[in-house]
Motif scaffolding. Structure first.
Motif, PDB file in Angstrom:
ATOM      1  N   PHE A 159       2.529  69.848  41.382  1.00 12.76           N
ATOM      2  CA  PHE A 159       1.425  70.269  42.335  1.00 12.76           C
ATOM      3  C   PHE A 159       2.426  69.506  44.189  1.00 12.76           C
ATOM      4  CE2 PHE A 159      -1.938  66.399  41.644  1.00 12.76           C
ATOM      5  CZ  PHE A 159      -1.621  66.809  40.652  1.00 12.76           C
ATOM      6  N   PHE A 160       3.549  70.780  44.204  1.00 13.05           N
ATOM      7  CA  PHE A 160       4.054  71.556  45.360  1.00 13.05           C
ATOM      8  C   PHE A 160       3.215  72.806  45.353  1.00 13.05           C
ATOM      9  CE2 PHE A 160       6.862  68.057  44.581  1.00 13.05           C
ATOM     10  CZ  PHE A 160       6.695  67.268  45.601  1.00 13.05           C
ATOM     11  N   ASP A 161       2.172  73.277  44.648  1.00  9.38           N
ATOM     12  CA  ASP A 161       2.000  74.298  44.687  1.00  9.38           C
ATOM     13  C   ASP A 161       1.278  74.838  45.838  1.00  9.38           C
ATOM     14  OD1 ASP A 161       2.585  74.980  41.856  1.00  9.38           O
ATOM     15  OD2 ASP A 161       0.825  74.897  41.259  1.00  9.38           O
ATOM     16  N   ASN A 166       4.824  76.893  55.872  1.00 11.32           N
ATOM     17  CA  ASN A 166       3.472  76.765  56.218  1.00 11.32           C
ATOM     18  C   ASN A 166       2.728  75.627  55.746  1.00 11.32           C
ATOM     19  OD1 ASN A 166       4.038  78.969  57.407  1.00 11.32           O
ATOM     20  ND2 ASN A 166       2.661  80.806  56.194  1.00 11.32           N
ATOM     21  N   VAL A 167       2.697  74.812  54.847  1.00  8.31           N
ATOM     22  CA  VAL A 167       1.824  73.890  54.552  1.00  8.31           C
ATOM     23  C   VAL A 167       2.548  72.275  53.920  1.00  8.31           C
ATOM     24  CG1 VAL A 167      -0.058  72.492  52.833  1.00  8.31           C
ATOM     25  CG2 VAL A 167       0.285  75.640  53.566  1.00  8.31           C
ATOM     26  N   PHE A 209      -0.843  66.477  47.475  1.00  5.13           N
ATOM     27  CA  PHE A 209      -1.974  67.757  46.948  1.00  5.13           C
ATOM     28  C   PHE A 209      -2.522  67.519  47.414  1.00  5.13           C
ATOM     29  CE2 PHE A 209      -3.424  70.675  43.786  1.00  5.13           C
ATOM     30  CZ  PHE A 209      -3.257  71.592  44.124  1.00  5.13           C
ATOM     31  N   ASP A 210      -3.972  66.980  47.269  1.00  7.84           N
ATOM     32  CA  ASP A 210      -5.622  67.156  47.422  1.00  7.84           C
ATOM     33  C   ASP A 210      -5.720  67.391  48.834  1.00  7.84           C
ATOM     34  OD1 ASP A 210      -6.465  67.720  44.953  1.00  7.84           O
ATOM     35  OD2 ASP A 210      -6.914  65.740  45.255  1.00  7.84           O
ATOM     36  N   LEU A 211      -4.409  66.390  49.454  1.00 10.99           N
ATOM     37  CA  LEU A 211      -5.352  65.929  51.279  1.00 10.99           C
ATOM     38  C   LEU A 211      -4.226  67.477  51.801  1.00 10.99           C
ATOM     39  CD1 LEU A 211      -3.588  62.522  51.735  1.00 10.99           C
ATOM     40  CD2 LEU A 211      -6.142  63.393  52.162  1.00 10.99           C
ATOM     41  N   ALA A 212      -3.468  68.185  51.614  1.00  9.56           N
ATOM     42  CA  ALA A 212      -3.427  69.122  52.406  1.00  9.56           C
ATOM     43  C   ALA A 212      -3.851  70.599  52.030  1.00  9.56           C
ATOM     44  CB  ALA A 212      -1.741  69.799  51.401  1.00  9.56           C
ATOM     45  N   TRP A 213      -4.968  69.985  50.657  1.00 10.70           N
ATOM     46  CA  TRP A 213      -6.121  71.480  50.696  1.00 10.70           C
ATOM     47  C   TRP A 213      -6.958  71.564  51.859  1.00 10.70           C
ATOM     48  CZ3 TRP A 213      -5.149  76.196  48.631  1.00 10.70           C
ATOM     49  CH2 TRP A 213      -3.881  77.000  48.369  1.00 10.70           C
ATOM     50  N   PHE A 214      -7.306  70.156  52.412  1.00 13.23           N
ATOM     51  CA  PHE A 214      -8.183  70.657  53.344  1.00 13.23           C
ATOM     52  C   PHE A 214      -8.534  71.171  54.551  1.00 13.23           C
ATOM     53  CE2 PHE A 214      -9.245  65.817  51.522  1.00 13.23           C
ATOM     54  CZ  PHE A 214     -10.310  66.137  51.014  1.00 13.23           C
ATOM     55  N   ASP A 215      -9.373  71.820  54.440  1.00 15.05           N
ATOM     56  CA  ASP A 215      -9.538  72.405  56.062  1.00 15.05           C
ATOM     57  C   ASP A 215      -9.556  71.242  57.050  1.00 15.05           C
ATOM     58  OD1 ASP A 215     -10.823  75.310  57.352  1.00 15.05           O
ATOM     59  OD2 ASP A 215     -11.521  73.602  58.329  1.00 15.05           O
TER      60      ASP A 215
END
Length: 282
Positions: A159-161, A166-167, A209-215
């Protein structure tokens, strides 16, 4: 998107610039800029009698440059279990696939071409219909109080993928959790983190993990997601349901917006053989 520039030869010169939309933020921009620079340099190298004045340039035919966005994912579904082994269709759908098309509605004069691989479209359809479940989704949905050591090991390793600088570093709580786990990710470090992470730490990791991947547009403009981004920590099990529902809503709109833009003439859709091919485009 097509841009015009002047060149000296009689025939139009076409360049196809293939940019994979699944690159991580930051790295993608660097690779795209590098690719554009290389191709334009090659074009200029092959030119003779380059126009010396603006008047000379006006008499030359245009240089046509076509940008083709290649969107692909391999087929992640395990045929025996029916579980998707990796989450990248889901994550890139909420970060890239929808927004790349949606932003074109703000620029009616721009045209673009998208290559959509059939294996990606099938997986998008299954997620939108609620038929797709991936291994990351299963662990993220589990109540943090009920996590087994195996679940915790998975969370700490996977979950740190995302790109750390940068993220993850952009979000203080996410970065704090990475530092608490450690940056080597070896077995000893993971074993230590399993015992030192609290239930709340694991729940926050499930969410981040899910929040960081949102646009970024979703993070900024969607009221519910923006509220969670501002909250930052101390997430609840109910917060997880909000994020999951938002992901499925976005994924459910991906294919539709490409269809709408194609019918209106804003974009052109092309495709390639079923499973994850890149070579036919080159």
């Amino acid at each position: 998107m097509e841009y015009e520039a002047k060149r000296p030869s009689d025939a139009s010169l076409w360049f196809m610039i293939v940019a994979a939309a699944t690159e991580k933020e930051g790295v993608f921009m660097k690779k795209r800029a590098f690719l554009v620079t290389v191709l334009l340099a090659l074009a200029l190298t092959g030119m003779t009698n380059f126009p010396k004045t603006e008047a000379d340039a006006q008499n030359q035919p245009p240089l046509n440059v076509a940008f083709v966005w290649h969107q692909h994912q391999p087929f992640y579904k395990d045929p025996d279990s029916g579980i998707y082994l990796l989450p990248w269709v889901r994550m890139h759908a909420v970060k890239d696939y929808y927004d790349m098309a949606a932003m074109l509605t703000n620029y009616p004069g721009i045209r673009a071409t998208f290559n959509l691989v059939p294996s990606l479209l099938l997986q998008l359809e299954e997620y939108a219909a609620g038929k797709a479940v991936d291994s990351y989704m299963l662990v993220a949905a589990k109540n943090a109080q009920d996590l087994t050591d195996a679940d915790k090991d998975f969370l700490l390793r996977r979950f740190f993928d995302a790109n750390w600088n940068n993220v993850i570093k952009r979000y203080p709580r996410y970065w704090e959790l990475l530092q608490k786990r450690g940056t080597s990710g070896d077995d000893a470090e993971i074993a230590r983190a399993i015992s030192t992470f609290s239930v709340q730490d694991f729940r926050d990791l499930q969410l981040w993990f899910d929040l960081a991947w949102f646009d970024p547009d979703v993070q900024r403009d969607d009221p519910e997601i923006k509220k969670l981004m501002t909250k930052g920590q101390g997430f609840t099990e109910e917060d997880k349901l909000i994020v999951h529902d938002k992901q499925l809503r976005i994924i459910g709109n991906v294919i539709g917006i490409y269809k709408k833009l194609q019918e209106s003439g804003v974009i052109e859709i092309i495709t390639s053989p079923y499973y994850h091919p890149i070579l036919p485009l080159l």
